[in-house]
Design a protein around this motif. Structure first.
Motif, PDB file in Angstrom:
ATOM      1  N   VAL A 169       0.847  -1.202   0.000  1.00 10.41           N
ATOM      2  CA  VAL A 169       0.000   0.000   0.000  1.00 10.41           C
ATOM      3  C   VAL A 169       0.881   1.249   0.000  1.00 10.41           C
ATOM      4  O   VAL A 169       0.626   2.198  -0.760  1.00 10.41           O
ATOM      5  CB  VAL A 169      -0.964  -0.003   1.212  1.00 10.41           C
ATOM      6  CG1 VAL A 169      -1.656   1.348   1.358  1.00 10.41           C
ATOM      7  CG2 VAL A 169      -1.983  -1.118   1.078  1.00 10.41           C
ATOM      8  N   ASN A 170       1.923   1.243   0.825  1.00  6.83           N
ATOM      9  CA  ASN A 170       2.844   2.382   0.857  1.00  6.83           C
ATOM     10  C   ASN A 170       3.485   2.600  -0.515  1.00  6.83           C
ATOM     11  O   ASN A 170       3.555   3.725  -1.001  1.00  6.83           O
ATOM     12  CB  ASN A 170       3.934   2.182   1.908  1.00  6.83           C
ATOM     13  CG  ASN A 170       3.440   2.449   3.307  1.00  6.83           C
ATOM     14  OD1 ASN A 170       2.497   3.194   3.525  1.00  6.83           O
ATOM     15  ND2 ASN A 170       4.086   1.834   4.276  1.00  6.83           N
ATOM     16  N   PHE A 171       3.967   1.537  -1.135  1.00  6.27           N
ATOM     17  CA  PHE A 171       4.600   1.646  -2.453  1.00  6.27           C
ATOM     18  C   PHE A 171       3.612   2.155  -3.502  1.00  6.27           C
ATOM     19  O   PHE A 171       3.968   2.956  -4.360  1.00  6.27           O
ATOM     20  CB  PHE A 171       5.201   0.322  -2.905  1.00  6.27           C
ATOM     21  CG  PHE A 171       6.431  -0.068  -2.139  1.00  6.27           C
ATOM     22  CD1 PHE A 171       7.406   0.850  -1.780  1.00  6.27           C
ATOM     23  CD2 PHE A 171       6.624  -1.391  -1.776  1.00  6.27           C
ATOM     24  CE1 PHE A 171       8.535   0.492  -1.078  1.00  6.27           C
ATOM     25  CE2 PHE A 171       7.755  -1.771  -1.065  1.00  6.27           C
ATOM     26  CZ  PHE A 171       8.716  -0.836  -0.720  1.00  6.27           C
ATOM     27  N   TYR A 172       2.376   1.695  -3.419  1.00  9.49           N
ATOM     28  CA  TYR A 172       1.353   2.169  -4.356  1.00  9.49           C
ATOM     29  C   TYR A 172       1.204   3.688  -4.247  1.00  9.49           C
ATOM     30  O   TYR A 172       1.226   4.393  -5.256  1.00  9.49           O
ATOM     31  CB  TYR A 172       0.016   1.475  -4.083  1.00  9.49           C
ATOM     32  CG  TYR A 172      -1.127   2.084  -4.859  1.00  9.49           C
ATOM     33  CD1 TYR A 172      -1.278   1.822  -6.213  1.00  9.49           C
ATOM     34  CD2 TYR A 172      -2.041   2.938  -4.246  1.00  9.49           C
ATOM     35  CE1 TYR A 172      -2.321   2.396  -6.941  1.00  9.49           C
ATOM     36  CE2 TYR A 172      -3.079   3.510  -4.951  1.00  9.49           C
ATOM     37  CZ  TYR A 172      -3.219   3.239  -6.306  1.00  9.49           C
ATOM     38  OH  TYR A 172      -4.245   3.813  -7.016  1.00  9.49           O
ATOM     39  N   TYR A 173       1.034   4.178  -3.021  1.00  8.45           N
ATOM     40  CA  TYR A 173       0.845   5.614  -2.844  1.00  8.45           C
ATOM     41  C   TYR A 173       2.116   6.411  -3.136  1.00  8.45           C
ATOM     42  O   TYR A 173       2.036   7.564  -3.577  1.00  8.45           O
ATOM     43  CB  TYR A 173       0.334   5.921  -1.435  1.00  8.45           C
ATOM     44  CG  TYR A 173      -1.152   5.687  -1.325  1.00  8.45           C
ATOM     45  CD1 TYR A 173      -2.059   6.552  -1.918  1.00  8.45           C
ATOM     46  CD2 TYR A 173      -1.644   4.579  -0.647  1.00  8.45           C
ATOM     47  CE1 TYR A 173      -3.433   6.321  -1.833  1.00  8.45           C
ATOM     48  CE2 TYR A 173      -3.004   4.349  -0.553  1.00  8.45           C
ATOM     49  CZ  TYR A 173      -3.890   5.222  -1.160  1.00  8.45           C
ATOM     50  OH  TYR A 173      -5.242   4.982  -1.078  1.00  8.45           O
ATOM     51  N   LEU A 174       3.266   5.813  -2.924  1.00  7.97           N
ATOM     52  CA  LEU A 174       4.521   6.529  -3.215  1.00  7.97           C
ATOM     53  C   LEU A 174       4.831   6.610  -4.697  1.00  7.97           C
ATOM     54  O   LEU A 174       5.353   7.619  -5.178  1.00  7.97           O
ATOM     55  CB  LEU A 174       5.695   5.845  -2.491  1.00  7.97           C
ATOM     56  CG  LEU A 174       5.801   6.109  -0.999  1.00  7.97           C
ATOM     57  CD1 LEU A 174       6.814   5.148  -0.373  1.00  7.97           C
ATOM     58  CD2 LEU A 174       6.184   7.551  -0.734  1.00  7.97           C
TER      59      LEU A 174
END
Length: 68
Positions: free
Chosen positions: A57-62
């Motif tokens: 999820v973090n990588f998606y938003y980043l």
């Protein structure tokens, strides 16, 4: 092995002190990756699965979600 868990815990706590959401997600992702490693070392798959999901999820938003 235990130091990986402590490092992950410390980094996770530091991540929540960040005011900048991008910094929070980056530091939190590092903690999640360490927790995934720690979970594999313990054969604790709930730790692996939950932290791999949070990191994704973090990588998606980043990297993929366009900010307004």
């Amino acid at each position: 092995m235990e130091w990986i868990g402590y490092a992950a815990m410390g980094i996770l706590m530091v991540s929540f002190l960040m005011k900048d959401i991008k910094k929070l997600r980056i530091i939190n992702s590092v903690a999640c990756i360490l927790f995934v490693i720690y979970g594999f070392m313990l054969d604790a798959y709930p730790i692996v699965i939950s932290n791999a999901f949070i990191a994704a999820v973090n990588f998606y938003y980043l990297f993929f979600k366009k900010s307004n």
